[in-house]
Scaffold this motif. Structure first.
Motif, PDB file in Angstrom:
ATOM      1  N   ILE A 202      -4.405   3.114  -0.837  1.00 25.00           N
ATOM      2  CA  ILE A 202      -4.760   2.016  -1.726  1.00 25.00           C
ATOM      3  C   ILE A 202      -3.869   0.830  -1.428  1.00 25.00           C
ATOM      4  O   ILE A 202      -2.745   0.992  -0.934  1.00 25.00           O
ATOM      5  CB  ILE A 202      -4.637   2.422  -3.203  1.00 25.00           C
TER       6      ILE A 202
ATOM      7  N   ASN B 200      -5.580   6.881   4.998  1.00 26.06           N
ATOM      8  CA  ASN B 200      -6.348   6.413   3.860  1.00 26.06           C
ATOM      9  C   ASN B 200      -5.402   6.152   2.700  1.00 26.06           C
ATOM     10  O   ASN B 200      -4.496   6.959   2.444  1.00 26.06           O
ATOM     11  CB  ASN B 200      -7.392   7.455   3.436  1.00 26.06           C
TER      12      ASN B 200
ATOM     13  N   GLY C 185       0.825  -1.208   0.000  1.00 25.34           N
ATOM     14  CA  GLY C 185       0.000   0.000   0.000  1.00 25.34           C
ATOM     15  C   GLY C 185       0.852   1.247   0.000  1.00 25.34           C
ATOM     16  O   GLY C 185       1.978   1.254   0.511  1.00 25.34           O
TER      17      GLY C 185
ATOM     18  N   SER D 171       0.343   5.748   0.140  1.00 29.86           N
ATOM     19  CA  SER D 171      -0.441   6.981   0.115  1.00 29.86           C
ATOM     20  C   SER D 171       0.509   8.169   0.206  1.00 29.86           C
ATOM     21  O   SER D 171       1.547   8.109   0.880  1.00 29.86           O
ATOM     22  CB  SER D 171      -1.457   7.011   1.266  1.00 29.86           C
TER      23      SER D 171
ATOM     24  N   VAL E 194     -12.110  -2.775  -4.783  1.00 23.00           N
ATOM     25  CA  VAL E 194     -12.518  -2.160  -6.039  1.00 23.00           C
ATOM     26  C   VAL E 194     -12.478  -3.188  -7.155  1.00 23.00           C
ATOM     27  O   VAL E 194     -13.406  -3.317  -7.947  1.00 23.00           O
ATOM     28  CB  VAL E 194     -11.618  -0.954  -6.366  1.00 23.00           C
TER      29      VAL E 194
ATOM     30  N   LEU F  94      -7.115  -4.613  -6.487  1.00 25.48           N
ATOM     31  CA  LEU F  94      -7.001  -3.248  -5.991  1.00 25.48           C
ATOM     32  C   LEU F  94      -8.076  -2.965  -4.946  1.00 25.48           C
ATOM     33  O   LEU F  94      -9.255  -3.248  -5.159  1.00 25.48           O
ATOM     34  CB  LEU F  94      -7.134  -2.253  -7.149  1.00 25.48           C
ATOM     35  N   SER F  95      -7.658  -2.381  -3.801  1.00 24.86           N
ATOM     36  CA  SER F  95      -8.586  -2.091  -2.710  1.00 24.86           C
ATOM     37  C   SER F  95      -8.306  -0.714  -2.132  1.00 24.86           C
ATOM     38  O   SER F  95      -7.184  -0.210  -2.185  1.00 24.86           O
ATOM     39  CB  SER F  95      -8.461  -3.128  -1.591  1.00 24.86           C
ATOM     40  N   LEU F  96      -9.345  -0.113  -1.574  1.00 24.13           N
ATOM     41  CA  LEU F  96      -9.219   1.110  -0.798  1.00 24.13           C
ATOM     42  C   LEU F  96      -9.154   0.735   0.680  1.00 24.13           C
ATOM     43  O   LEU F  96      -9.911  -0.125   1.138  1.00 24.13           O
ATOM     44  CB  LEU F  96     -10.402   2.042  -1.046  1.00 24.13           C
ATOM     45  N   ASN F  97      -8.272   1.392   1.426  1.00 17.17           N
ATOM     46  CA  ASN F  97      -8.057   1.003   2.816  1.00 17.17           C
ATOM     47  C   ASN F  97      -8.084   2.221   3.730  1.00 17.17           C
ATOM     48  O   ASN F  97      -7.462   3.240   3.449  1.00 17.17           O
ATOM     49  CB  ASN F  97      -6.707   0.293   2.970  1.00 17.17           C
TER      50      ASN F  97
END
Length: 242
Positions: free
Chosen positions: A238, A236, A19, A21, A205, A209-212
């Protein structure tokens, strides 16, 4: 990663996720009327190997923050954990960790320990586990402010946790883990207690791929140096899984 080791009866496979950000802005102005720029970076990588009887986890996280007015501030940790006889209702764990936190004055923290892991409940969508154990912890801290001396701590502690995984639906997963660690400091002649918790909300998603959203909070009743007893963070980002 808690989902990885709580699910499935298959074996002999690798899993991982990474991940990242990033945040930058120039919205602030200092007392002299000059623009202050901010840069923030967070990265994490989790890897696991699941064998027929055991599981091996390597979890790491890194944070970097800097402004045009203040020096660089970074923190990070790496945690390795082995779960022996993972399919049994009572299994065994060994773990080690290396950590630092410039913003709070922690030069380094390392620990080694082990314990028992109990399966409280396990269904296809929800799982609950608890762990009890012991660890040896070493910490080295710098005092805040102009003082140049530092403080060291070497202590045995009990280390206990409870964790849960909830699958809200096919796309949303929630993972929660809370730790309670305590030990008697013979030099200071009192107990040191630490309570911490992590909450991770994962929204898929795609299959890769994911939002975390990650929330962390920790409290220590007697910090080694005079700093905030309560710390927290909200992140926050990905996650790319493979």
């Amino acid at each position: 990663m808690e989902k990885v080791r709580l699910s499935g009866d298959s074996a002999n496979y690798f899993l991982g996720s990474m991940g990242l950000s990033f945040n930058t802005n120039n919205r602030s102005i200092n007392d002299d009327g000059e623009t202050v720029s901010f840069i923030g970076l967070s990265a994490n990588s989790d890897f696991a190997y699941i064998s027929e009887k055991h599981s091996y986890l390597l979890i790491s996280e890194f944070h970097y923050n800097a402004t045009s007015d203040d020096p660089i501030n970074s923190s990070g940790y790496g945690h390795f954990r082995t779960n022996f006889l993972r399919k049994q209702s009572v299994s065994y764990e060994l773990f080690s960790q290396l950590q630092y936190d410039q913003g709070r004055g922690m030069q380094n923290r390392w620990l080694v320990g082990g314990g028992l892991r109990f399966r409280l409940k396990k269904t296809e969508k929800n799982s609950f586990y608890a762990g009890v154990g012991a660890m040896y912890e070493h910490e080295q801290w710098n005092y805040p402010g102009p003082r140049e001396d530092n403080e060291q701590l070497n202590i045995w502690k009990s280390s206990n946790y409870i964790s849960g995984r909830f699958q809200v639906n096919d796309h949303i997963h929630l993972n929660i883990i809370s730790y309670y660690q305590t030990g008697y400091d013979p030099e200071a002649e009192y107990f040191r207690h630490r309570i911490s918790g992590d909450l991770n909300l994962l929204v898929n998603v795609t299959s890769k791929l994911s939002l975390n959203t990650a929330v962390f909070a920790g409290y220590e009743n007697r910090p080694v140096v005079p700093i905030n007893k309560l710390v927290y963070s909200v992140t926050n980002g990905i996650i790319l899984s493979f």
